[in-house]
Design a protein around this motif. Structure first.
Motif, PDB file in Angstrom:
ATOM      1  N   GLU A  34      41.815  36.444  43.395  1.00  0.00           N
ATOM      2  CA  GLU A  34      42.067  35.738  44.648  1.00  0.00           C
ATOM      3  C   GLU A  34      43.466  36.030  45.171  1.00  0.00           C
ATOM      4  OE1 GLU A  34      41.368  31.706  43.566  1.00  0.00           O
ATOM      5  OE2 GLU A  34      39.176  31.850  43.772  1.00  0.00           O
ATOM      6  N   GLU A  35      44.440  36.122  44.278  1.00  0.00           N
ATOM      7  CA  GLU A  35      45.826  36.317  44.693  1.00  0.00           C
ATOM      8  C   GLU A  35      46.140  37.756  45.071  1.00  0.00           C
ATOM      9  OE1 GLU A  35      48.394  34.959  41.603  1.00  0.00           O
ATOM     10  OE2 GLU A  35      47.838  32.842  41.816  1.00  0.00           O
ATOM     11  N   LEU A  36      45.571  38.716  44.320  1.00  0.00           N
ATOM     12  CA  LEU A  36      45.982  40.108  44.461  1.00  0.00           C
ATOM     13  C   LEU A  36      45.002  40.977  45.246  1.00  0.00           C
ATOM     14  CD1 LEU A  36      47.233  40.614  40.781  1.00  0.00           C
ATOM     15  CD2 LEU A  36      48.602  40.082  42.811  1.00  0.00           C
ATOM     16  N   ALA A  37      43.782  40.485  45.464  1.00  0.00           N
ATOM     17  CA  ALA A  37      42.759  41.220  46.216  1.00  0.00           C
ATOM     18  C   ALA A  37      42.595  42.655  45.720  1.00  0.00           C
ATOM     19  CB  ALA A  37      43.072  41.202  47.701  1.00  0.00           C
ATOM     20  N   SER A  72      43.718  37.657  30.504  1.00  0.00           N
ATOM     21  CA  SER A  72      43.206  37.550  29.136  1.00  0.00           C
ATOM     22  C   SER A  72      41.982  36.660  29.036  1.00  0.00           C
ATOM     23  CB  SER A  72      44.303  37.015  28.202  1.00  0.00           C
ATOM     24  OG  SER A  72      44.759  35.743  28.641  1.00  0.00           O
ATOM     25  N   ASP A  73      41.557  36.077  30.152  1.00  0.00           N
ATOM     26  CA  ASP A  73      40.340  35.268  30.158  1.00  0.00           C
ATOM     27  C   ASP A  73      39.773  35.208  31.571  1.00  0.00           C
ATOM     28  OD1 ASP A  73      41.700  33.223  31.623  1.00  0.00           O
ATOM     29  OD2 ASP A  73      42.431  32.352  29.762  1.00  0.00           O
ATOM     30  N   GLY A  74      38.594  34.603  31.691  1.00  0.00           N
ATOM     31  CA  GLY A  74      37.919  34.573  32.978  1.00  0.00           C
ATOM     32  C   GLY A  74      38.639  33.781  34.040  1.00  0.00           C
ATOM     33  N   VAL A  75      39.232  32.655  33.659  1.00  0.00           N
ATOM     34  CA  VAL A  75      39.943  31.817  34.631  1.00  0.00           C
ATOM     35  C   VAL A  75      41.089  32.602  35.269  1.00  0.00           C
ATOM     36  CG1 VAL A  75      41.390  29.775  34.908  1.00  0.00           C
ATOM     37  CG2 VAL A  75      39.331  29.654  33.492  1.00  0.00           C
ATOM     38  N   GLU A  76      41.849  33.291  34.427  1.00  0.00           N
ATOM     39  CA  GLU A  76      42.965  34.077  34.932  1.00  0.00           C
ATOM     40  C   GLU A  76      42.481  35.237  35.793  1.00  0.00           C
ATOM     41  OE1 GLU A  76      47.186  35.857  33.205  1.00  0.00           O
ATOM     42  OE2 GLU A  76      45.507  35.495  31.833  1.00  0.00           O
ATOM     43  N   ALA A  77      41.345  35.830  35.416  1.00  0.00           N
ATOM     44  CA  ALA A  77      40.786  36.940  36.195  1.00  0.00           C
ATOM     45  C   ALA A  77      40.416  36.483  37.599  1.00  0.00           C
ATOM     46  CB  ALA A  77      39.565  37.512  35.491  1.00  0.00           C
TER      47      ALA A  77
END
Length: 219
Positions: free
Chosen positions: A45-48, A35-40
């Motif tokens: 990084e986590e899900l590639a 829902s925001d850039g930080v989470e994106a």
């Protein structure tokens, strides 16, 4: 091969609509939603994922900064901006930050799916008609210093001509007609330009044409 996608938008309805249509698509799957850039950035990084569909206007970290962090990171995810073009002043900034193109929110969902496939395949999502709209938008603005000047050393006169036409939004077919060359030859020049200028895709060539002054505000 299934295309792995992270959807980033602060509007749950937008994400839900895309999620719903992707669920019925065999070759694309949503592996995460932000829902925001930080989470994106974190999810990338986590899900590639292969592709991150990125909104621009979000609370906190906006889509431009998130795009920059994702495209300069260690992963291979490509970013497609999701925006309302006519009202958005940030499209050029997002492309310059490394986005491979952009989607317009009022596009048909099938067109958005097709766009995701195009970008996942390594191409740029910037159709000639869209490029022309970008050019029209940029040239209507007051002249301001560009972020940096493109270095075009090492390209030939003909390659410079091709780069200028790319910057003006011409398709490969139109470039071939303008220069009286074959479409295959036009594609060869584009391939050489991408290699010589270390450009990721056609989007970056458009940006380089602007930064080098090949496409003037008066055009």
């Amino acid at each position: 091969m299934t295309i792995r996608v992270v959807l980033t938008d602060d509007q749950p309805l937008v994400r839900a609509a895309l999620q719903m249509v992707i669920t019925d698509t065999a070759d694309i799957e949503v592996v995460g939603e932000a829902s925001d850039g930080v989470e994106a950035v974190r999810l990338t990084e986590e899900l590639a994922p292969d592709v991150v569909v990125m909104d621009l206007r979000m609370p906190g970290m906006d889509g431009i900064e998130a795009t920059r962090l994702i495209t300069t990171g260690t992963g291979s995810a490509r970013v497609v901006v999701l925006t309302t073009f006519d009202d958005d002043d940030y499209v050029y900034g997002a492309l310059h930050a490394g986005a491979s193109g952009f989607l317009v929110k009022d596009m048909a969902l099938d067109d958005i799916l097709a766009a995701i496939r195009i970008v996942a395949a390594g191409d740029a999502l910037i159709a000639p008609a869209v490029t022309r709209r970008l050019i029209k938008e940029f040239t209507a603005r007051p002249v301001t210093p560009l972020p940096r000047r493109a270095e075009l050393g090492g390209i030939t006169h003909r390659e410079r001509e091709v780069l200028t036409l790319v910057g003006r939004g011409l398709s490969n077919t139109e470039i071939a007609g303008e220069l009286c060359i074959s479409i295959a030859t036009a594609k060869t020049y584009l391939t050489r330009l991408l290699a010589k200028l270390d450009a990721r895709d056609r989007v970056q060539l458009v940006i380089l044409a602007y930064e080098a002054g090949l496409v003037a505000p008066s055009r």
